[in-house]
Scaffold this active site. Structure first.
Site, PDB file in Angstrom:
ATOM      1  N   ARG A   1       1.664   0.999   8.383  1.00 43.79           N
ATOM      2  CA  ARG A   1       0.402   1.740   8.398  1.00 43.79           C
ATOM      3  C   ARG A   1       0.514   3.010   7.565  1.00 43.79           C
ATOM      4  O   ARG A   1      -0.416   3.398   6.885  1.00 43.79           O
ATOM      5  CB  ARG A   1       0.008   2.054   9.852  1.00 43.79           C
ATOM      6  CG  ARG A   1      -0.501   0.811  10.576  1.00 43.79           C
ATOM      7  CD  ARG A   1      -0.661   1.067  12.063  1.00 43.79           C
ATOM      8  NE  ARG A   1       0.624   1.036  12.752  1.00 43.79           N
ATOM      9  CZ  ARG A   1       0.938   1.771  13.814  1.00 43.79           C
ATOM     10  NH1 ARG A   1       0.067   2.621  14.301  1.00 43.79           N
ATOM     11  NH2 ARG A   1       2.117   1.675  14.385  1.00 43.79           N
TER      12      ARG A   1
ATOM     13  N   HIS B   1       4.643   0.238  21.914  1.00 48.64           N
ATOM     14  CA  HIS B   1       4.470   0.311  20.465  1.00 48.64           C
ATOM     15  C   HIS B   1       3.244  -0.516  20.109  1.00 48.64           C
ATOM     16  O   HIS B   1       3.163  -1.681  20.495  1.00 48.64           O
ATOM     17  CB  HIS B   1       5.701  -0.217  19.739  1.00 48.64           C
ATOM     18  CG  HIS B   1       5.726   0.153  18.291  1.00 48.64           C
ATOM     19  ND1 HIS B   1       4.835  -0.364  17.396  1.00 48.64           N
ATOM     20  CD2 HIS B   1       6.506   1.002  17.600  1.00 48.64           C
ATOM     21  CE1 HIS B   1       5.078   0.163  16.197  1.00 48.64           C
ATOM     22  NE2 HIS B   1       6.090   0.981  16.290  1.00 48.64           N
TER      23      HIS B   1
END
Lengths: 267, 556
Positions: free
Chosen positions: B346, B326
């Site tokens: 994000r 990740h």
């Protein structure tokens, strides 16, 4: 993860700046008391890592190690201080001379129910958990909550029949059970809040219509042919289709529509 | 403690470039996404592509297959039990369906098997619900908005993310049953984030072409897990949950069908035999193997136990050569190192930035590409942010989210993470977060089909232990979907098998003996035992003092 890194002999995957930063200074050891027994451990560690440093290997009292599972509720005190402190062992940084015990489990009564037979009426909760009304508003539950949930206020909202508000306040509950351990009214708050959230999710919050439509459109077989085509397409063709797909811009409202509607339900 | 002095100058750079970056976002200007060639280049920096990180398996169905050493070590290890000593005629539990694993997949399987009329035992290594499912934050994908999305686009996204290597049949099942799974969860009372008319909130994840990620604030997995666990507790007359009792071997019968397992009570150190008409293996992933020394976002029990169990009875593995890192795991402060910071940050508008406060990559590339880009920026280009703990990181500029969507958005939408950082004295609605890629997900696993059947009759699998649906790289929001969707199928299939296809037969552990012999024949002499069950974080100095010569009673 310090232990694992040592086990592997360094940590090749993680970037380090060996040249620019001086080697880490030797860590300072401080005393903590695990269930009354003294251990010297490096300052700055979490309670969980400090106990592992001391030689404990967890079977209970350790779960996600990320503060969301409720396995590592911990109670501690500090010398010369009458207060009870609580925290999650995986999240709480140690303090010198703290003395602690983990509370990985606390017995709590849970009422069984059939969600389908329940209504959204607040009385449903009162019937399953009449002990709600034994609350004396001592606020010990709120003080002890490691997630800083307003536990007593949540109980109050449920007594007033305001399930939505109770759901909002209790949403971060990790069901560690510390509230139940301190409750004068002997109620299992976290089970009650769980029931409230399930009634809210299934019976109060409006169901998503577009979800039902999407499911039914799939059932109707509308996408069957285009999907079967994708499944038998070769990689070259798939790459082309992938590159050509139109991306929904980040900053748009939910009503955005793509130019190509061939593979949508509205076509 | 707040960010120390040493980091302040780097935070200043982020603050200097922020107003212009926010303006660009407001104008809808995105950093250009990578071309296919650009993606390939970034992937060269991904840990999967390091030759020295893996080796060829010497035994079993996939002999010759190159996988990370950490997996190979487990597959080239002995059983925890001596198969000659175990008395298989002394059966401790008997049931229709044995589910191994108490996360999302196992729990969904138990519920569906019970609904089909089966008596179920759910055995789990730690507490019921102690699983990566509980930790999944971002959301769950489903093409639910018919005016802009459909399973067709979900399918393309899954394939693009998985490098076009996914099993088409499995992906078809994933994308066409997704809305149905969300309906099921909604019916059980999962409180999805929605508007007042019931329209589900949705956002982008890395590699999605439509906003398809549905969520429950930033604790989606936890909300789903605690809800379905609660439902299992309502059905305790049919579903018996046995905690702190991992399976250490599968048991076959004389027909070669799976017919139970050997459980190990970690607290009393006893072994128990479960005889079952069908078995669902849903043991989850592998983060605690710390592949290539990376920190992990995973749960304490994520030690790939099911891969070992399944491989020993002859089920093949696929895509184990790829492990998902990740891109945004906390790298500082040290107390929260490895903590997953959901992609939703994000998706909600936070930029990723280097030491100069500059953008260097589109922030929603698929995870493997994004991770490769971070590692390249830090190691090859020397543009990482040096942390006080001697590591390098990348900024995630979370304060942008409040600037773009209004004050209080970060606290509301990322309440869980806000609290965790706040405990460290950091307000992520005002200050950015430092991240680096961490071990997150086992892309591959045991081979299965869309009915969750394996090559061994009577053995069904679901969730992270399986491989194929995500190809070489999973997209965000598809694992919560995977575990519940295939968990349901596995539960249903296992229950049907138990009723219609089960054949009574003598129990056996001959496959364990045969596996031991194969190890010997391959010249592997080792004292390693598997499954690992729990990672060992004992300090070397402590270990040196653990001098017990032989073990008596339950004293370790």
């Amino acid at each position: 993860m310090a232990g694992a890194e040592k086990r592997k002999g360094g940590n090749p995957g993680v970037a380090t700046l060996e040249k620019e930063t001086p080697p880490r200074v030797k860590v300072k050891l401080i005393p903590i008391f695990v269930m009354g027994k003294r251990y010297m451990v490096p300052e700055g560690l979490t309670i969980m890592k400090a106990m592992e440093y001391a030689g404990y290997k967890f079977i209970r009292g350790c779960g996600c190690r990320g503060g969301v599972c409720g396995a590592c509720g911990t109670v501690y005190r500090k010398p010369g201080d009458y207060k009870i402190y609580t925290g999650l062992a995986c999240q709480t940084v140690i303090e010198p001379d703290m003395y602690l015990t983990q509370m990985p489990f606390y017995p709590a009564n849970r009422a069984s129910f059939n969600l389908e037979n329940l209504t959204s009426a607040p009385e449903e909760i009162n019937k399953l958990y009449p002990e709600l009304f034994r609350c004396v508003a001592c606020n010990a539950c709120t003080k002890v909550c490691p997630m800083n949930i307003e536990v007593m206020d949540t109980v109050s909202y449920l007594k007033q029949g305001n399930i939505a508000k109770a759901v909002e306040l209790s949403f971060d509950c990790i069901q560690c059970g510390l509230c139940a351990s301190r409750c004068f009214a002997e109620m299992p708050q976290y089970h009650i809040f769980q029931l409230a959230r399930r009634i809210y999710g299934a019976k109060i919050s409006p169901r998503s219509k577009h979800l039902i439509e999407a499911d039914e459109t799939i059932e109707s077989g509308k996408y069957e042919e285009p999907l079967r085509k994708l499944m038998s397409a070769d990689e070259k063709e798939l790459r082309k289709l992938y590159q050509e797909r139109e991306t929904e811009p980040l900053e748009t409202g939910d009503d955005w529509q793509p130019k190509k509607t061939e593979y949508l339900s509205i076509s | 403690m707040p960010y120390p002095e040493g980091l302040q100058k780097y935070i200043k750079k982020v603050e200097e470039t922020r107003p212009e970056r926010v303006e660009r976002r407001r104008r809808g200007e995105e950093f250009p996404a990578l071309s296919p060639e650009g993606r390939e280049e970034m992937l060269q920096y991904h840990p999967d592509y390091k030759e020295e990180g893996r080796r060829e398996l010497k035994v079993g169905t996939n002999k010759g297959y190159k996988i990370p050493h950490e997996f190979a070590d487990l597959l080239e290890a002995k059983s925890r039990i001596d198969p000659d000593v175990v008395n298989l005629s002394a059966i401790d539990y008997e049931t229709d369906v044995l589910v191994i694993g108490g996360g999302g997949a196992g729990t969904a399987a138990a519920l569906l098997a019970q609904e089909q009329g089966a008596k179920v035992i759910l055995a789990t290594k730690l507490r019921h619900g102690d699983a990566n499912t509980m930790m999944a934050e971002g959301g769950i994908q489903a093409a639910s908005k018919g005016w802009k999305d459909s399973p067709y686009y979900h399918y393309l996204d899954v394939l693009g993310g998985g490098h076009f290597q996914n099993s088409p049949e499995l992906v078809y099942t994933l994308v066409t049953q997704a809305p149905g799974v969300l309906r099921w969860l909604e019916g059980l009372g999962v409180a999805f984030s929605k508007d007042k008319n019931g329209k589900l909130e949705s956002m982008h994840g890395g590699g999605t072409c439509r906003k398809r990620m549905h969520y429950c604030s930033d604790i989606t997995g936890s909300e789903i897990m605690r809800t379905i666990r609660d439902e299992v507790r309502n059905r305790s007359q049919d579903i018996e949950v046995i905690e702190f009792s991992p399976a250490v071997e599968l048991v076959l019968n004389e027909h070669g069908h799976c017919a139970g397992a050997v459980l190990y009570n970690m607290e009393t150190e006893e072994y128990f035999i479960v005889k079952a008409r069908a078995v669902v293996l849903a043991t989850g992933g592998c983060g605690r193997l710390h592949v290539q020394g990376f920190p992990t976002t995973n749960h304490y029990g994520a030690t790939a136990d099911g891969i070992v169990l399944g491989y020993r009875v002859g089920v093949g593995v696929c895509f184990l050569h790829t492990v998902q890192y990740h891109p945004t795991c906390a790298i500082f402060p040290e107390q929260i190192e490895g903590l997953l910071l959901t992609e939703k940050f994000r998706g909600a508008g936070a930029d990723v930035l280097n030491v100069d406060g500059e953008k260097f990559v589109f922030e929603r590339e698929p995870r493997d590409v994004e991770s490769g880009a971070f590692i390249k920026e830090c190691l090859a280009k020397g543009k990482g942010v040096p942390t006080p703990t001697g590591k390098l990181g990348i900024w995630v500029d979370s304060p942008m989210i409040d600037l773009l969507s209004g004050e209080g958005t970060v606290r509301r939408e990322f309440m869980g993470k806000w609290k965790v950082f706040n405990r460290q004295g950091i307000d992520i609605s005002k200050e950015p977060m430092l991240v680096y890629p961490g071990l997150h997900y086992q892309n591959g696993g045991l081979v299965y089909n869309a009915n969750c059947e394996t090559s061994v009759p009577g053995l069904f699998i679901a969730g992270e232990v399986s491989g194929g649906v995500h190809g070489a790289n999973r997209l965000m929001g598809n694992s919560l979907l995977d575990v519940h969707l295939f968990g349901r199928i596995a539960g249903r299939s296992a229950s049907l098998y138990a009723q219609e296809s089960y054949q009574e037969g003598k129990l056996t552990l001959e496959h364990v003996k045969a596996y031991h012999k194969e190890l010997d024949d391959a010249g592997i002499t080792t004292d390693r035992v598997a499954p690992m069950l729990l990672p060992d974080y004992t300090e070397p100095a402590v270990r040196e003092r653990q001098l017990t010569a032989s073990y008596l009673g339950t004293l370790r």
